[in-house]
Design a protein around this motif. Structure first.
Motif, PDB file in Angstrom:
ATOM      1  N   TRP A  29       0.854  -1.191   0.000  1.00  0.00           N
ATOM      2  CA  TRP A  29       0.000   0.000   0.000  1.00  0.00           C
ATOM      3  C   TRP A  29       0.886   1.235   0.000  1.00  0.00           C
ATOM      4  O   TRP A  29       1.923   1.259   0.666  1.00  0.00           O
ATOM      5  CB  TRP A  29      -0.892   0.023   1.247  1.00  0.00           C
ATOM      6  CG  TRP A  29      -1.944  -1.039   1.236  1.00  0.00           C
ATOM      7  CD1 TRP A  29      -1.788  -2.363   1.526  1.00  0.00           C
ATOM      8  CD2 TRP A  29      -3.320  -0.860   0.901  1.00  0.00           C
ATOM      9  NE1 TRP A  29      -2.975  -3.034   1.396  1.00  0.00           N
ATOM     10  CE2 TRP A  29      -3.945  -2.133   1.019  1.00  0.00           C
ATOM     11  CE3 TRP A  29      -4.083   0.236   0.525  1.00  0.00           C
ATOM     12  CZ2 TRP A  29      -5.297  -2.320   0.761  1.00  0.00           C
ATOM     13  CZ3 TRP A  29      -5.444   0.057   0.285  1.00  0.00           C
ATOM     14  CH2 TRP A  29      -6.032  -1.210   0.402  1.00  0.00           C
ATOM     15  N   ILE A  30       0.480   2.253  -0.765  1.00  0.00           N
ATOM     16  CA  ILE A  30       1.316   3.447  -0.888  1.00  0.00           C
ATOM     17  C   ILE A  30       0.510   4.720  -0.618  1.00  0.00           C
ATOM     18  O   ILE A  30      -0.665   4.821  -0.994  1.00  0.00           O
ATOM     19  CB  ILE A  30       1.963   3.537  -2.292  1.00  0.00           C
ATOM     20  CG1 ILE A  30       2.942   4.725  -2.361  1.00  0.00           C
ATOM     21  CG2 ILE A  30       0.906   3.631  -3.395  1.00  0.00           C
ATOM     22  CD1 ILE A  30       3.777   4.766  -3.635  1.00  0.00           C
ATOM     23  N   CYS A  31       1.148   5.663   0.056  1.00  0.00           N
ATOM     24  CA  CYS A  31       0.704   7.056   0.133  1.00  0.00           C
ATOM     25  C   CYS A  31       1.832   7.889  -0.461  1.00  0.00           C
ATOM     26  O   CYS A  31       2.950   7.902   0.078  1.00  0.00           O
ATOM     27  CB  CYS A  31       0.427   7.472   1.574  1.00  0.00           C
ATOM     28  SG  CYS A  31      -1.074   6.776   2.278  1.00  0.00           S
ATOM     29  N   PHE A  32       1.544   8.560  -1.558  1.00  0.00           N
ATOM     30  CA  PHE A  32       2.575   9.225  -2.364  1.00  0.00           C
ATOM     31  C   PHE A  32       2.309  10.723  -2.418  1.00  0.00           C
ATOM     32  O   PHE A  32       1.212  11.158  -2.761  1.00  0.00           O
ATOM     33  CB  PHE A  32       2.554   8.632  -3.778  1.00  0.00           C
ATOM     34  CG  PHE A  32       3.519   9.261  -4.739  1.00  0.00           C
ATOM     35  CD1 PHE A  32       4.883   9.133  -4.567  1.00  0.00           C
ATOM     36  CD2 PHE A  32       3.058   9.967  -5.850  1.00  0.00           C
ATOM     37  CE1 PHE A  32       5.769   9.703  -5.476  1.00  0.00           C
ATOM     38  CE2 PHE A  32       3.931  10.535  -6.757  1.00  0.00           C
ATOM     39  CZ  PHE A  32       5.295  10.399  -6.567  1.00  0.00           C
TER      40      PHE A  32
ATOM     41  N   ALA B 258       5.265   6.909   1.503  1.00  0.00           N
ATOM     42  CA  ALA B 258       5.268   5.826   2.485  1.00  0.00           C
ATOM     43  C   ALA B 258       4.704   4.589   1.806  1.00  0.00           C
ATOM     44  O   ALA B 258       3.649   4.652   1.166  1.00  0.00           O
ATOM     45  CB  ALA B 258       4.421   6.197   3.696  1.00  0.00           C
ATOM     46  N   ILE B 259       5.411   3.457   1.923  1.00  0.00           N
ATOM     47  CA  ILE B 259       4.933   2.181   1.406  1.00  0.00           C
ATOM     48  C   ILE B 259       4.867   1.183   2.555  1.00  0.00           C
ATOM     49  O   ILE B 259       5.839   1.017   3.303  1.00  0.00           O
ATOM     50  CB  ILE B 259       5.836   1.646   0.277  1.00  0.00           C
ATOM     51  CG1 ILE B 259       5.650   2.489  -0.991  1.00  0.00           C
ATOM     52  CG2 ILE B 259       5.525   0.177  -0.024  1.00  0.00           C
ATOM     53  CD1 ILE B 259       6.488   2.041  -2.171  1.00  0.00           C
TER      54      ILE B 259
ATOM     55  N   PHE C  76       8.178   1.701   4.692  1.00  0.00           N
ATOM     56  CA  PHE C  76       9.298   2.342   4.007  1.00  0.00           C
ATOM     57  C   PHE C  76       8.942   3.797   3.732  1.00  0.00           C
ATOM     58  O   PHE C  76       7.878   4.088   3.178  1.00  0.00           O
ATOM     59  CB  PHE C  76       9.613   1.633   2.685  1.00  0.00           C
ATOM     60  CG  PHE C  76       9.900   0.172   2.824  1.00  0.00           C
ATOM     61  CD1 PHE C  76      11.165  -0.278   3.179  1.00  0.00           C
ATOM     62  CD2 PHE C  76       8.893  -0.772   2.612  1.00  0.00           C
ATOM     63  CE1 PHE C  76      11.427  -1.637   3.314  1.00  0.00           C
ATOM     64  CE2 PHE C  76       9.143  -2.122   2.745  1.00  0.00           C
ATOM     65  CZ  PHE C  76      10.415  -2.561   3.098  1.00  0.00           C
ATOM     66  N   LEU C  77       9.835   4.701   4.103  1.00  0.00           N
ATOM     67  CA  LEU C  77       9.677   6.122   3.824  1.00  0.00           C
ATOM     68  C   LEU C  77      10.819   6.561   2.933  1.00  0.00           C
ATOM     69  O   LEU C  77      11.979   6.234   3.197  1.00  0.00           O
ATOM     70  CB  LEU C  77       9.697   6.941   5.111  1.00  0.00           C
ATOM     71  CG  LEU C  77       8.676   6.577   6.194  1.00  0.00           C
ATOM     72  CD1 LEU C  77       8.903   7.433   7.431  1.00  0.00           C
ATOM     73  CD2 LEU C  77       7.256   6.740   5.681  1.00  0.00           C
ATOM     74  N   ALA C  78      10.528   7.310   1.867  1.00  0.00           N
ATOM     75  CA  ALA C  78      11.565   7.747   0.931  1.00  0.00           C
ATOM     76  C   ALA C  78      11.336   9.188   0.524  1.00  0.00           C
ATOM     77  O   ALA C  78      10.197   9.680   0.521  1.00  0.00           O
ATOM     78  CB  ALA C  78      11.599   6.842  -0.299  1.00  0.00           C
TER      79      ALA C  78
END
Length: 656
Positions: A72-75, A127-128, A137-139
Motif C-alpha cells: 500500500w502506498i501514500c505518495f 510511504a509504502i 518504508f519512507l523515501a
C-alpha cells in the motif's frame, strides 16, 4: 501533489481512536491536498493522504494498493518520467489499473525494491507499507523538494509531510531545541536531517528509512553529485547541449492533466523557463509575479518586458509592508521553521493569487543558481581562493566588479573590503571556506541562544564525514553546501513548497532535473573563468529572450525586513516588546534579545546592519513559532481551513 501522515503504534490498534487520530492529522495538512483524502488502517499502523489531483484525476485515489493488497502506498509528489517507467515495467510483465504516477511508483517498488529510487526523476516523499512483513518504508527525492518529517517516540513512530500534523496525536507536545536553533540562526536553515523541534527529524534528501517494530534503518540511495566529466565539445555545442537538456526538463514538467503556470521574477532563470514553456505548453502560458510597493525591491519592469516579449498572459500582485506584516504569522505557521528574512511572505500571498486564478501547478527557476554558479558566493569563493596570487590592481578590479549594485563594495569601502577578503583568504572552518564570510552574520544571530556552543559543530561534522567531500574544489564545496542547506532548507521549503502548498499550489523546478544538474557540472568553468555570471546559460538563450534579460546583473529576490514590523506595529510584535512575553522563550538569551530588539526599534532603518536585521527576523519568527506550536495559541496560529476532509478512500484491515 499531496500531503501524507501516519503512525506506527500498538496503542491505537483497536476501537475508534486510530481512525479519529489519522483523520485529525490529515485535517491539519488538508491545505496540501484539498481535492480528496483517504486513509489505510491495519494492526498497529495508520497512514493517510490528502490529494491535490494533477495526474489521472479520475482514478489516482490513495492510499493505493497493488492488486494483491500486499503493498500500500501514500505518495506525495510527481514522478515526471512515469510514462517511460510504465512502459519499461509493462515490458517486464507488470500490469496497471490506473494512469497515475502513484501506481508507477508502487509497481517500481514491487519490481526493483529500493533500487527503483535512483531511476525516479521527480519531486516526492512517500510511504509504502508491506502488509505481509509489517515493514514501513519512507523515501524522499534526491534534492529534498518534498518534505517528510518523523518523530520516533517510545511506543509510537509518527510521520507526516508537515510537522503540524503531529499535534493531533494523543499526548504529543512541541518543544524548541536550542541546539538546533543555534544551527538554524548560524546557517540560516536546518541541517538536512534536522528541525527546530526536539525529537523531530526530517528524512534527508536522497534517503529511505525502513521501520519494522523497534528496528530503524536509514539508507542513502543516492549521494549528492556536483561533479561530472567535462563536456567534450566546443562552446557553441555546450550551449546547445544545455538548451536541449533544459527543454527536455521543461517538457517533462509540463506533463499534467491540469494547466501549468510559471513564476516569472524577471530574472534570467524564470525567463528561460517561461521561454521554453511557451514553446512546449498546449495552453496559453500564464505567468505570475510579485510587485513591491517599496521600489527598492521591485522588479516589475523586468517582468513586464519578458511577459510582453514572450506573449504570456501575465498577472501580478502588489505587496506592501502592511501585507507582509499581516500575513507573517500565517506564513510562519506553514513554514514551521524560523526565517532570517521576510521574502517567503510575498510568496505565500502569490500562491494564494495563483490558486484563485485556477492554477494548481507552477514552474519556477529554483536550482539554477546552484547548478550554473549564479550566486555571487561562487565568484567570491574564486576570488578569495586566488587572493594571494593576484596583484593589488587585479584585486581592486575583481572586487569592483563583484557587487556593483552594493554600496559597501563601492570605491569608498574598497580598502575595508580588501582587508576582509585578505582575512578570509585562508580557511578557518575546515571544509566551509566558501561560506565563512557569510557565516559571520550567522554567528551574530547565534548569540540569541541562551546556552551556546560552537554553532557550526554539526555542519563541520557533516562535511567531515561525507564521502569524497574533501576532494571537491572550493567552488564545488560551495555548491554542495548550497544544495544541502539553503536550497532545501529555505528556498525549496520555507520560500517555495510550503508557501505554495499552503494554498494547494504545486511547484516544479526544471533546473533540478538530474540531467540538467549533470549538464551544468560538465560545462561550468569549462569555457570561462567563473566571473561572468552564467555565461553558457546566457549563450544558450541569447536571441530568444529580450537582450535586457541576458545582460542585466542578477538582482537577488528580497523583501523588506525589520522595517516592516516597526512601521506596522502588528499585535504579535508584543512577543518581543513585552519582557513577560519574551521570557516565554526559555531557550533565548533575554539580555541579548532585549538589546537587539531595542536597537532595531529605536534606530533609523538605514543604520540597521544586515546581521541585525536578519537576527531580528529570526527572533520574531521564533517567537511566533513558539506561540503557535509550543504554547498552542491560536491568536497567531494561522489555523487551517475549517472545511471538512473529502474522505474518498477508507480501508480498515485491523483484525483481518
Amino acid at each position: 501533489m499531496c500531503g501524507i501522515a501516519g503512525f506506527v503504534t500498538p496503542s491505537l490498534q483497536g476501537g475508534a481512536a486510530a481512525p479519529e487520530t489519522v483523520t485529525a492529522m490529515l485535517s491539519h495538512i488538508r491545505h496540501r491536498g484539498p481535492d480528496e483524502a483517504g486513509y489505510y488502517l491495519d494492526d498497529g499502523i495508520a497512514m493517510g493522504m490528502v490529494r491535490l489531483a494533477i495526474v489521472d484525476l479520475a482514478s489516482g485515489q490513495q492510499p493505493m494498493p497493488d492488486a494483491s493488497g500486499h503493498y500500500w502506498i501514500c505518495f506525495n509528489g510527481e514522478l515526471y518520467n512515469h510514462l517511460e517507467l510504465r512502459a519499461e515495467l509493462e515490458r517486464l510483465g507488470r500490469t496497471f489499473r490506473t494512469h497515475s504516477d502513484t501506481e508507477v511508483v508502487l509497481q517500481s517498488w514491487i519490481q526493483w525494491g529500493p533500487a527503483c529510487l535512483p531511476r525516479f526523476n521527480g519531486a516526492f516523499a512517500f510511504a509504502i507499507r508491506d502488509a505481509e512483513s509489517g515493514e514501513l518504508f519512507l523515501a524522499r527525492d534526491r534534492y529534498g523538494k518534498r518534505p517528510l518529517f518523523y518523530a520516533d517516540r517510545p511506543g509510537a513512530f509518527l510521520f507526516a509531510s508537515e510537522m503540524k500534523a503531529f499535534r493531533a496525536f494523543p499526548g504529543f507536545r512541541f518543544e524548541l531545541d536550542p541546539r538546533e536553533l543555534e544551527t538554524i540562526y548560524s546557517v540560516w536553515t536546518p541541517l538536512p536531517d534536522r528541525t527546530p523541534f526536539r525529537g523531530i527529524r526530517q528524512l534527508p534528501m536522497g534517503s529511505v528509512l525502513t521501520v519494522r517494530g523497534e528496528h530503524r534503518a536509514l539508507h542513502t540511495y543516492e549521494e549528492l553529485g556536483v561533479t561530472a566529466e567535462p563536456f567534450d565539445g566546443s562552446e557553441d555545442e555546450a550551449a546547445a547541449f544545455v538548451r536541449e537538456t533544459l527543454r527536455r526538463s521543461v517538457e517533462l514538467r509540463l506533463r499534467s492533466d491540469v494547466e501549468v503556470g510559471v513564476y516569472l521574477s524577471g530574472g534570467l532563470d524564470s525567463s528561460i523557463v517561461t521561454r521554453l514553456a511557451t514553446d512546449l505548453s498546449p495552453y496559453e502560458v500564464r505567468t505570475f509575479s510579485v510587485e513591491f510597493e517599496d521600489r527598492t525591491f521591485d522588479e516589475s519592469s523586468s517582468q513586464q518586458i519578458v511577459a510582453s516579449h514572450l506573449g504570456t498572459r501575465h498577472s501580478s500582485i502588489a505587496v506592501s509592508g502592511a501585507d507582509i506584516a499581516e500575513s507573517f504569522p500565517s506564513a510562519v505557521y506553514h513554514a514551521e521553521v524560523p526565517a532570517f528574512r521576510t521574502a517567503f511572505v510575498p510568496m505565500y500571498l502569490l500562491s494564494r493569487h495563483v490558486r484563485t486564478a485556477g492554477i494548481k501547478t507552477i514552474l519556477s527557476g529554483e536550482g539554477a543558481d546552484e547548478a550554473f554558479l549564479g550566486y555571487s558566493l561562487f565568484r567570491e569563493t574564486l576570488l578569495r581562493a586566488s587572493w594571494n596570487e593576484l596583484s593589488d590592481e587585479e584585486r581592486k578590479a575583481k572586487l569592483a566588479d563583484l557587487h556593483p549594485e552594493l554600496a559597501h563594495f563601492g570605491p569608498a569601502h574598497q580598502k575595508h573590503m580588501a582587508g576582509l577578503f585578505r582575512q578570509f583568504s585562508v580557511e578557518q572552518l575546515p571544509g566551509l571556506f566558501s561560506h565563512e564570510l557569510r557565516y559571520q552574520n550567522g554567528r551574530f544571530a547565534a548569540r540569541l541562544v541562551r546556552d551556546r556552543a560552537e554553532p557550526f559543530a554539526d555542519l563541520l561534522e557533516l562535511v567531515r564525514t561525507t564521502p569524497d567531500y574533501a576532494a571537491l574544489s572550493a567552488v564545488q564545496k560551495a555548491q554542495w553546501l548550497e544544495y544541502k542547506t539553503l536550497l532545501p532548507g529555505y528556498l525549496l521549503s520555507t520560500q517555495g513548497e510550503r508557501m505554495g502548498l499552503a494554498h494547494g499550489v504545486e511547484n516544479r523546478c526544471p533546473f533540478l532535473d538530474p540531467a540538467v544538474v549533470r549538464a551544468a557540472a560538465s560545462v561550468n568553468l569549462r569555457f570561462d573563468d567563473g566571473f561572468t555570471e552564467k555565461e553558457i546559460l546566457k549563450k544558450a538563450f541569447r536571441g530568444e529572450l529580450p537582450e535586457a534579460s541576458i545582460t542585466r546583473r542578477k538582482q537577488p529576490y528580497k523583501a523588506p525586513g525589520s522595517a516592516v514590523f516597526k512601521a506596522q506595529r502588528p499585535d504579535y510584535l508584543e512577543l518581543l516588546l513585552s519582557d513577560t512575553e519574551l521570557k516565554q522563550l526559555d531557550c533565548v538569551d533575554p539580555v541579548f534579545a532585549r538589546k537587539l530588539v531595542d536597537k532595531v526599534m529605536s534606530t533609523p532603518d538605514a543604520e540597521i546592519s544586515t546581521k541585525e536585521d536578519q537576527a531580528f527576523v529570526c527572533l520574531l519568527s521564533t517567537a511566533v513559532l513558539h506561540r503557535q506550536f509550543v504554547r498552542n495559541r491560536e491568536d497567531v496560529m494561522g489555523t487551517p481551513s475549517d472545511a471538512e476532509l473529502k474522505l474518498h478512500t477508507i480501508v480498515d484491515r485491523r483484525g483481518a
